[in-house]
Enzyme design. Structure first.
Site, short mmCIF file in Angstrom:
data_model
loop_
_atom_site.label_atom_id
_atom_site.label_comp_id
_atom_site.label_asym_id
_atom_site.label_seq_id
_atom_site.Cartn_x
_atom_site.Cartn_y
_atom_site.Cartn_z
N GLU A 174 0.82 -1.22 0.00
CA GLU A 174 0.00 0.00 0.00
C GLU A 174 0.85 1.27 0.00
O GLU A 174 0.86 2.04 0.98
CB GLU A 174 -0.94 0.01 1.20
N GLU A 328 -6.59 -8.39 -0.73
CA GLU A 328 -6.90 -8.28 0.70
C GLU A 328 -8.35 -7.87 0.90
O GLU A 328 -8.83 -6.94 0.26
CB GLU A 328 -6.07 -7.17 1.38
C1 GLA Z 1 -4.19 -2.96 4.72
C2 GLA Z 1 -2.80 -3.49 4.89
C3 GLA Z 1 -2.73 -4.63 5.82
C4 GLA Z 1 -3.60 -4.41 7.02
C5 GLA Z 1 -5.00 -4.12 6.58
C6 GLA Z 1 -5.93 -3.91 7.72
O1 GLA Z 1 -4.89 -3.51 3.70
O2 GLA Z 1 -2.20 -3.83 3.68
O3 GLA Z 1 -1.39 -4.79 6.19
O4 GLA Z 1 -3.12 -3.33 7.74
O5 GLA Z 1 -4.99 -2.95 5.81
O6 GLA Z 1 -7.19 -3.51 7.28
#
Ligand code: GLA
Length: 680
Positions: A174, A328
């Site tokens: 991210e 995710e």
């Molecule tokens: C993001 C991050 C993860 C985690 C999630 C929690 O997607 O990539 O590492 O922190 O958020 O929602």
């Protein structure tokens, strides 16, 4: 947000290969439908690893993201690597038939790195330098950080090239950390010099004559720091653009070393959605081998499902209509306003299928096993703290068993007749301070257009300003505040050659430097719409306006003068509120107020009907989501019943891949249930 720039539409214009097509071969290493999550074995003793393998197999897991935040474990001291644990983990995964999306751990530099390179720590706009103790603590412009990222990525690639578990590179995590330090400033100035050519052009673009900000030397230009009062909007916008490009350059550096050592392994990074993120994902889309998104709906109730559908349509659009991956999501919780609300039975499956229906090559989660400690100890996981004997894990196992039945949909496409023209730069510009109304939200306008079209049963693509729109019958343009002359001309020629557009208020107002187009709003679309707006009239808080046909406007009104268009809706004063103008072979409509959902839906229905855009299925019952996927010789209908009670959907014939049952004209779906029907 928003829409593919160097991806589909833009790529076609530039004569480049669309992402989804060119990337096809390199994606051969991925499972047909990926299922799994972030796997953090470094947080657990080895005995737990064995149990992980057994439970992953039970759940049908075939891909896990490994090592996302493992830098301090992989390189405990500078230049001293400890790969032994990761060797063992990857070997275990391979032995159990599970692939690895192996991460470069650069989102979380180790404490020793911060101490050795304090200049690589990010600085806030108020000058505060942050330090380690959390994650994402880096300055992406700092040379020591960039060098270390490439070094650790190269070390990983050298070590694991050819490893049978390696299926995908997951670069970083991210991208999104802001920084205002000296390194950033120097890089920003270089970027500005390239973009604007010289200081005179920069002064002009930034309107620095306003409030006496004229720059007479480059070293006076800063990465926007905290200011006494409102900062220069063009500077803020350029800083976001720069930050996005700087991070993209950092991604490309890592990708280059990974590609060199492992030419057949696809490389991606996980995109995070949200207006805090200084990243233009549409522009990045052509750099990743597969678009991968993280998605966490923030709304409860139906809002979560509608956000899910929208994020999936965005990802598919970024991917040029090709494969993309939900890398995710939360397994059994929705995080809303500080509360972690349990997903009702079946909801995880519906959210996952909504993504898959819209083109995701699988459904992945953050995370595999709920951690014992650390900041995210209460985040959702496929395997909750309570262990496998839980409803949440049972659902994970059940869905994992069902997924292979959907493999035949692989390679099919989602076709949309409606597009939303959307641009993150317009969003950034519209959310700046000093606007006529802080109530007007770009995100809300886009979400409404998507929601309304979706509820009417239409599938929607997102398109970038300037993209080729010819495949769409209807293009929605919600509050596209900022637009270039070229993109505006593109929209006009789309209408000229038969396209239909529905443009909403506060669109076409500013140029790419956030300078207001003078002579009447909406400057860029005045001629196309055949109107001239002479006054913007935002509504006071809580006020609404009822139009002559009973439709309700909120937040915003305008004084609209007709200049070729006809009024199809009027304010109580009798002045035009909604307009329509045929142009060439197409039609351009304008909404000068923010209609509520009901009003927007009525206008959408008229515009869609006139354009010939048809819903996937006519007469869809409320709270049912349908997506059609087609390939050369077959078609499938994904049907999700988000309601709590049974819904009957007519006009469906074929076989449901999930239940194995034949559907003969009417599909009866119990509350919360889904079907994937191979159509006859
Ligand atoms: C993001 C991050 C993860 C985690 C999630 C929690 O997607 O990539 O590492 O922190 O958020 O929602």
């Amino acid at each position: 947000m928003i829409a593919a720039k160097d991806g589909p539409g833009m790529a076609e214009r530039d004569g480049k290969t669309p992402v989804g097509e060119g990337a096809r071969d390199i994606l051969a290493s991925l499972p047909v439908l990926a299922y799994g999550g972030d796997y953090n074995p470094e947080q657990w003793p080895r005995t737990v690893w064995r149990e992980d393998m057994e439970l992953m197999r039970r759940a049908g897991v075939n891909l896990v993201s490994v090592g996302v935040f493992s830098w301090s474990r992989l390189e405990p001291r500078e230049g001293e690597y400890d790969f032994a644990w990761l060797d063992e983990v990857l070997d275990l995964l391979a032995a159990n038939g599970i692939g690895a999306a192996l991460a470069t751990p650069t989102a979380s530099p180790p404490p020793w790195f911060s101490l050795a390179h304090p200049d690589a720590l990010p600085v806030r706009d108020d000058g505060t330098r942050l330090t380690h103790g959390s994650r994402d603590t880096y300055c992406v412009s700092a040379p020591p950080y960039r060098e270390a990222c490439v070094r650790v990525a190269d070390a990983l690639a050298e070590r694991y090239a050819g490893h049978p578990a390696l299926r995908l590179w997951h670069v970083h995590n991210e991208y999104g950390t802001w920084c205002h330090c000296g390194h950033t400033e120097a890089a920003f100035r270089r970027w500005l010099a390239e973009r604007h050519g010289g200081l005179a052009a920069l002064n002009e673009a930034w309107t620095t004559a306003h409030w006496g900000q004229i720059y007479s030397a480059w070293d006076q230009v800063n990465a926007p720091r905290a200011t006494q009062y409102l900062a220069n909007p063009a500077q803020l916008l350029d800083f976001r653009r720069f930050t996005s490009e700087e991070m993209r350059a950092a991604f490309r550096e890592q990708k280059a070393v990974l590609r060199r050592r492992t030419p057949s392994v696809p490389v991606t990074t996980n995109f995070v959605l949200g207006d805090w993120v200084p990243v233009d994902h549409a522009r990045w889309a052509s750099d990743v081998d597969i678009v991968a998104i993280d998605h966490y709906p923030s709304g409860d109730g139906r809002a979560a499902e509608e956000q899910t559908a929208m994020s999936a349509d965005l990802a598919r659009s970024w991917a040029g209509g090709g494969k993309w991956l939900l890398i995710e999501q939360a397994a059994n919780l929705v995080h809303v306003d500080g509360r972690a609300l349990a997903k009702a039975p079946g909801r995880m499956r519906r959210h996952s299928l909504s993504h898959i229906a819209r083109g995701s090559a699988g459904a992945m989660f953050f995370q595999w096993r709920a951690p014992r400690g650390g900041s995210e100890r209460w985040h959702a996981a496929m395997l909750p703290h309570a262990g496998p004997d839980t409803r949440a894990f049972e659902e994970v196992v059940e869905f994992g068993a069902a997924l292979p039945d959907l493999a035949e949909t692989d390679g099919s496409r989602v076709d949309a007749e409606v597009a939303i023209l959307a641009d993150v730069e317009a969003s950034w510009a519209l959310s700046q301070p000093g606007m006529p109304s802080s109530d007007l939200s770009y995100e809300a306008a886009i979400a409404q257009a998507h929601r309304v079209a979706g509820r009417a049963g239409h599938t929607v693509d997102f398109a970038a300003p300037g993209a080729d729109l010819s495949r769409y019958r209807l293009v929605l343009v919600p509050s596209l505040y900022l637009v270039s002359d070229a993109a505006a001309a593109g929209l006009a020629s789309y209408v000229e050659s038969g396209g239909h557009v529905l443009i909403s208020c506060f669109s076409g107002i500013a140029d790419e430097h956030t300078r207001i187009r003078t002579g009447g709003h909406p400057g860029a679309f005045r001629d196309l719409l055949g109107i001239r707006v002479t006054e913007l009239r935002p509504l006071p808080e809580g006020e609404r306006v009822v139009l002559d046909d009973g439709r309700v406007g909120t937040l915003w009104t305008e004084e609209v003068r007709l200049a070729g268009a006809e009024a199809t809706g009027r304010y109580p004063s009798g002045e035009p509120a909604i307009t329509r103008k045929p142009t060439g072979r197409g039609v351009a409509r304008y909404l000068s107020t923010c209609l509520d959902d009901e009003g927007y839906a009525a206008e959408f229905a008229v515009a869609a009907a006139e354009s010939g855009a048809a819903p996937v299925l006519p007469g869809l019952p409320e709270d049912v989501e349908v997506v059609r996927r087609t390939s050369a010789g077959a078609a499938w209908l994904f049907v999700l019943n988000h309601a709590g009670t049974e819904r009957r959907i007519s006009g469906v014939r074929g076989r449901d891949l999930l239940s194995g049952k034949a559907v003969d004209g009417e599909l009866a779906l119990p509350g919360g249930e889904c079907a994937v029907v191979r159509l006859e």
